[in-house]
Design a protein around this motif. Structure first.
Motif, mmCIF file in Angstrom:
data_model
loop_
_atom_site.group_PDB
_atom_site.id
_atom_site.type_symbol
_atom_site.label_atom_id
_atom_site.label_comp_id
_atom_site.label_asym_id
_atom_site.label_seq_id
_atom_site.Cartn_x
_atom_site.Cartn_y
_atom_site.Cartn_z
ATOM 1 N N MET A 198 0.776 -1.241 0.000
ATOM 2 C CA MET A 198 0.000 0.000 0.000
ATOM 3 C C MET A 198 0.807 1.292 0.000
ATOM 4 O O MET A 198 0.322 2.315 -0.463
ATOM 5 C CB MET A 198 -0.941 0.012 1.217
ATOM 6 N N CYS A 199 2.019 1.258 0.539
ATOM 7 C CA CYS A 199 2.696 2.541 0.766
ATOM 8 C C CYS A 199 3.362 3.096 -0.489
ATOM 9 O O CYS A 199 3.922 2.358 -1.300
ATOM 10 C CB CYS A 199 3.749 2.392 1.863
ATOM 11 N N ASP A 200 3.277 4.418 -0.632
ATOM 12 C CA ASP A 200 3.995 5.105 -1.706
ATOM 13 C C ASP A 200 5.354 5.566 -1.201
ATOM 14 O O ASP A 200 6.323 5.597 -1.939
ATOM 15 C CB ASP A 200 3.211 6.341 -2.158
ATOM 16 N N ASP A 201 5.373 5.976 0.041
ATOM 17 C CA ASP A 201 6.586 6.517 0.640
ATOM 18 C C ASP A 201 6.846 5.791 1.947
ATOM 19 O O ASP A 201 5.912 5.353 2.603
ATOM 20 C CB ASP A 201 6.421 8.004 0.967
ATOM 21 N N ILE A 202 8.114 5.724 2.321
ATOM 22 C CA ILE A 202 8.398 5.152 3.635
ATOM 23 C C ILE A 202 9.488 5.955 4.341
ATOM 24 O O ILE A 202 10.250 6.693 3.715
ATOM 25 C CB ILE A 202 8.850 3.669 3.561
ATOM 26 N N ALA A 203 9.489 5.798 5.657
ATOM 27 C CA ALA A 203 10.599 6.324 6.447
ATOM 28 C C ALA A 203 10.930 5.261 7.470
ATOM 29 O O ALA A 203 10.032 4.582 7.972
ATOM 30 C CB ALA A 203 10.206 7.612 7.142
ATOM 31 N N LEU A 204 12.190 5.107 7.738
ATOM 32 C CA LEU A 204 12.597 4.122 8.728
ATOM 33 C C LEU A 204 13.266 4.830 9.897
ATOM 34 O O LEU A 204 14.226 5.579 9.707
ATOM 35 C CB LEU A 204 13.573 3.121 8.089
ATOM 36 N N ILE A 205 12.719 4.612 11.073
ATOM 37 C CA ILE A 205 13.302 5.203 12.276
ATOM 38 C C ILE A 205 13.910 4.089 13.105
ATOM 39 O O ILE A 205 13.314 3.031 13.266
ATOM 40 C CB ILE A 205 12.226 5.936 13.104
ATOM 41 N N HIS A 206 15.113 4.334 13.574
ATOM 42 C CA HIS A 206 15.750 3.318 14.406
ATOM 43 C C HIS A 206 16.560 4.022 15.480
ATOM 44 O O HIS A 206 17.321 4.938 15.202
ATOM 45 C CB HIS A 206 16.648 2.445 13.532
ATOM 46 N N LYS A 207 16.397 3.591 16.699
ATOM 47 C CA LYS A 207 17.107 4.187 17.830
ATOM 48 C C LYS A 207 17.066 5.708 17.796
ATOM 49 O O LYS A 207 18.101 6.374 17.809
ATOM 50 C CB LYS A 207 18.550 3.693 17.864
ATOM 51 N N SER A 208 15.870 6.238 17.693
ATOM 52 C CA SER A 208 15.626 7.686 17.785
ATOM 53 C C SER A 208 16.085 8.490 16.572
ATOM 54 O O SER A 208 15.958 9.704 16.556
ATOM 55 C CB SER A 208 16.271 8.300 19.025
ATOM 56 N N ASN A 209 16.668 7.814 15.567
ATOM 57 C CA ASN A 209 17.118 8.550 14.387
ATOM 58 C C ASN A 209 16.386 8.075 13.142
ATOM 59 O O ASN A 209 16.058 6.897 13.018
ATOM 60 C CB ASN A 209 18.616 8.330 14.170
ATOM 61 N N LYS A 210 16.181 9.017 12.217
ATOM 62 C CA LYS A 210 15.640 8.609 10.927
ATOM 63 C C LYS A 210 16.795 8.105 10.084
ATOM 64 O O LYS A 210 17.804 8.775 9.926
ATOM 65 C CB LYS A 210 14.964 9.794 10.251
ATOM 66 N N LEU A 211 16.661 6.886 9.523
ATOM 67 C CA LEU A 211 17.748 6.331 8.721
ATOM 68 C C LEU A 211 17.445 6.418 7.229
ATOM 69 O O LEU A 211 18.332 6.657 6.419
ATOM 70 C CB LEU A 211 18.004 4.876 9.107
ATOM 71 N N ILE A 212 16.200 6.188 6.874
ATOM 72 C CA ILE A 212 15.832 6.155 5.463
ATOM 73 C C ILE A 212 14.550 6.956 5.286
ATOM 74 O O ILE A 212 13.678 6.921 6.140
ATOM 75 C CB ILE A 212 15.536 4.707 5.010
#
Lengths: 307, 434
Positions: A198-212
């Motif tokens: 379903m997603c068009d966009d994604i963001a990946l958060i890990h250990k309080s930081n945005k990675l992707i």
């Protein structure tokens, strides 16, 4: 495309613990945006800040061009992961109350509610108490109260957990329809298949930081490994293998197929797909030739375990 | 409709529709009135029992000194030999007073025995001792050559006439009335705070365990929710109190008039005495009523309202904060104690110090400390409190109220989103800084 929600350098600390370390995001208008991350990554903290449940220590949030302010709550619909409704309150009254808290007039709320009840075929539930409903039924009500006030921005935390496949599908279709009508949807989830779908966009958060962050397709391109899965029926496997290893790195692999062929994963390195194909066609019958596209799941696990 | 009034409305309706609330509202007055009559009836029945006590007097000093009372009938068995008297008494009497033969009546001070298998009440022992003392004193006086009758005649019984500087008559027992009225108001406030503070706490815990809290506070500010909860629940409480008062008074009047007829019928045995007593009573009653009307009723009632609001909001915001901090009611105990302590302290300090000296240091200090003021000050008001003390007390109360609400709403704001763990005092302190 302009963004409906912009998170700028948001920092949130609880005592000594940093929940969000200068996180910035841009959620494009009209998209379905997947907010991914392992447990404890800071997703819920971020969502609570967007909902103005807590305030960021620094940084700001822009909703549709305006700095986030109390009156914006009526433009946001939020379904938390921990679902909850008043157990002893009647379904209809409860939905009306929650819609009025979001700023709808009673008449308008009633109209919307009737629309949704008809749509989901739950008209008979108006006078039932939540405690008389099954978990799946309560989830439907939860969905209705989330979207009732026609928010511009919808935030679903694990939207499909608790639904059986049939109802999950109904909700999925409703979400896609809301998107068509112009709402922007943020998913916070671990369920990668629904992100993939379903997603068009994604963001990946890990250990309080945005990675992707980015368009799903761009993220995938970025994480492509330049590997191909090939299947070949060959009489002279030794020669084939010799020629291949001259140029490429090989690995035995497995995929579903109808033939009893040789299955390989080929790392192109500096070579091109055509060069690979040439060798293959000269040595036998090609039955399978596919670029290995990283799944969101692979990207997730790779990224999280790398850091 | 504003968000706050929506919340108040929902809290009120949710509370009022609750089955246990409805049951309690209508059942409690019945229970209380029923209980008080049951207790009254039992006490009466207990009193109605007449004890028969035998006397075996070998000294011959006590002829008719043991006089029958409502509760005790004395039967003289001196004619029988001691052993026979003992046997008779053990079978058909409550006990036996044995007065041995002595050379010197003074020996009787320690030699009189009461033989019974039941242990006698303190009252009864004292009444026996009184009779003995009286008789022996009389003997002593005679021995010393005094005329007992003259001494009796010479005894006086003073009665001080109480007036005010304004020249008005005052009456005795007014202090007690003032204490009763003041305590009733103070007690009422405490009960209300405990009952409805608990309501608030439970309603917060309910929202937390239902997990609806996150949805609600994505629409409204936690402070609005807390305030709405406190007001909504207190309105439900006021409604309940009003119903209790109406039902209770109606019941009391009804039952009292029913019983009134009965006691009248019983008392007709001696109508003259009753009449005399009633007239005397009527006279005093009138002056009592006059005195009660003279009390600062206006101040009392307006202060009741002010202290009620201040005290209730002060405490119920604490209750709300506790509800937010814990996950279930069982976890709330450790935090509730420090809340209930000052209220209990207020009630007991009120009872003991205000009664003795309404304007003493302890009573004054406790009526100014905000946590005990709503209770102690109300107890003091019937005795007249200088206006400056009222001003200080009320200002402090509302100042503290604002401070506590601010502090409670901070804990509330953080606490409602903390699931699954029981916080410590240290953590609560940390939450204040979030």
């Amino acid at each position: 495309m302009s963004s409906i929600l912009e998170v700028k350098n948001v920092v949130k600390q609880y005592g000594d613990y940093t929940a969000l370390n200068s996180v910035s995001l841009k959620v494009p208008k009209g998209s379905i945006y997947g907010l991914l991350g392992p447990n404890g990554a800071g997703k819920t903290s971020l969502i609570r800040i967007i909902n103005q449940i807590t305030m960021p220590d620094s940084g700001e949030v822009i909703l549709d061009g305006e700095k986030l302010a109390p009156h914006h709550v009526q433009h946001i619909g939020y379904m938390p992961e921990e679902r909850g409704l008043y157990k002893t309150m009647k379904v209809g009254e409860q939905a009306l109350y929650l819609a009025q808290l979001k700023g709808l007039s009673k008449a308008e709320a009633k109209k919307q509610l009737q629309y949704w009840f008809e749509k989901l075929e739950i008209q008979g539930w108006w006078n039932k108490k939540i405690q008389e409903l099954s978990k799946g039924m309560a989830q439907k009500i939860q969905f209705v109260v989330t979207v009732l006030h026609q928010p511009k921005l919808l935030i679903f935390d694990e939207p499909f957990s608790g639904f059986d496949p049939v109802n999950a599908n109904i909700i999925k279709d409703e979400i896609l329809e809301l998107k068509k009508k112009g709402s922007t949807i943020i998913f916070s989830t671990h369920r990668m298949e629904s992100v993939e779908e379903m997603c068009d966009d994604i963001a990946l958060i890990h250990k309080s930081n945005k990675l992707i962050e980015g368009k799903l397709i761009d993220v995938k391109k970025e994480h492509r490994t330049n590997a191909f899965e090939v299947g070949i029926l060959s009489d002279n496997i030794e020669r084939l293998m010799y020629e291949l290893t001259q140029q490429f790195t090989l690995e035995q692999t497995n995929f579903k197929s109808l033939n009893d062929e040789l299955k390989l994963e080929v790392q192109l390195g500096n070579g091109t797909p055509n060069a690979l194909l040439n060798i293959l066609t000269q040595n036998g019958q090609v039955t399978h030739f596919v670029e290995k596209i990283p799944s969101v799941n692979d990207i997730f696990i790779q990224t999280v375990s790398r850091k | 409709m504003s968000v706050l009034s929506l919340i108040i409305k929902r809290e009120f309706i949710a509370k009022v529709r609750n089955k246990s609330f409805i049951v309690m509202t209508f059942l409690s007055p019945l229970l209380i009135v029923g209980m008080s009559f049951l207790i009254g009836y039992l006490v009466n029945m207990n009193n109605a029992e007449v004890k028969k006590v035998a006397i075996h007097d070998e000294s011959g000093i006590f002829k008719n000194d043991f006089k029958d009372t409502k509760k005790t009938i004395y039967v003289d068995l001196s004619a029988m030999p001691l052993q026979v008297a003992k046997d008779t008494a053990s079978k058909s009497y409550e006990g036996l007073i044995y007065i041995p033969k002595v050379n010197n009546p003074k020996e009787l001070l320690t030699k009189v025995e009461y033989i019974s298998d039941d242990s006698p009440s303190m009252d009864f022992i004292m009444s026996m001792e009184e009779v003995i003392d009286h008789q022996l004193t009389q003997n002593n006086l005679k021995e010393l050559g005094f005329d007992y009758d003259k001494i009796e005649k010479a005894k006086t019984n003073a009665s001080i006439h109480l007036t005010k500087f304004s020249g008005e008559d005052s009456i005795k027992g007014l202090n007690e009335i003032k204490i009763v009225i003041g305590s009733a108001f103070g007690y009422l406030i405490m009960m209300f705070i405990i009952i409805y503070g608990n309501f608030v706490m439970r309603s917060v815990i309910e929202e937390k365990t239902n997990r609806i809290i996150e949805i609600i506070i994505s629409s409204v500010k936690p402070f609005q929710l807390m305030l709405g909860k406190i007001i909504g629940n207190s309105l439900a409480g006021l409604l309940q109190f009003t119903i209790w008062a109406i039902v209770g008074i109606t019941l009391l009047i009804g039952v009292a008039s029913f019983f009134g007829v009965q006691t009248g019928a019983q008392a007709s045995i001696n109508p003259e005495m009753i009449n005399a007593a009633q007239q005397e009573m009527g006279g005093t009653m009138q002056s009592y009523i006059k005195e009660i009307l003279n009390l600062p009723l206006g101040t009392l009632i307006s202060c009741f309202v002010i202290y009620f609001i201040g005290g209730y909001f002060l405490y119920s915001s604490l209750y709300a904060a506790i509800g937010a901090a814990v996950d279930s009611e069982t976890d709330s105990q450790q935090f509730l104690l420090p809340i209930i302590m000052p209220m209990m302290l207020g009630v007991y300090v009120g009872f003991f110090t205000v009664m003795n000296d309404p304007h003493g240091t302890v009573a004054t200090v406790f009526s100014i400390i905000p946590l005990t003021a709503p209770i102690v000050m109300l107890m003091r008001i019937p005795f007249g409190v200088p206006w400056w003390q009222l001003v200080i007390s009320i200002t402090l109360l509302f100042g503290t109220f604002l401070l506590v609400v601010w502090f409670a709403s901070k804990i509330y704001r953080v606490g409602i989103l903390m699931y699954g763990k029981k916080p410590t005092w240290k953590e609560l302190y940390k939450w204040l800084k979030y």
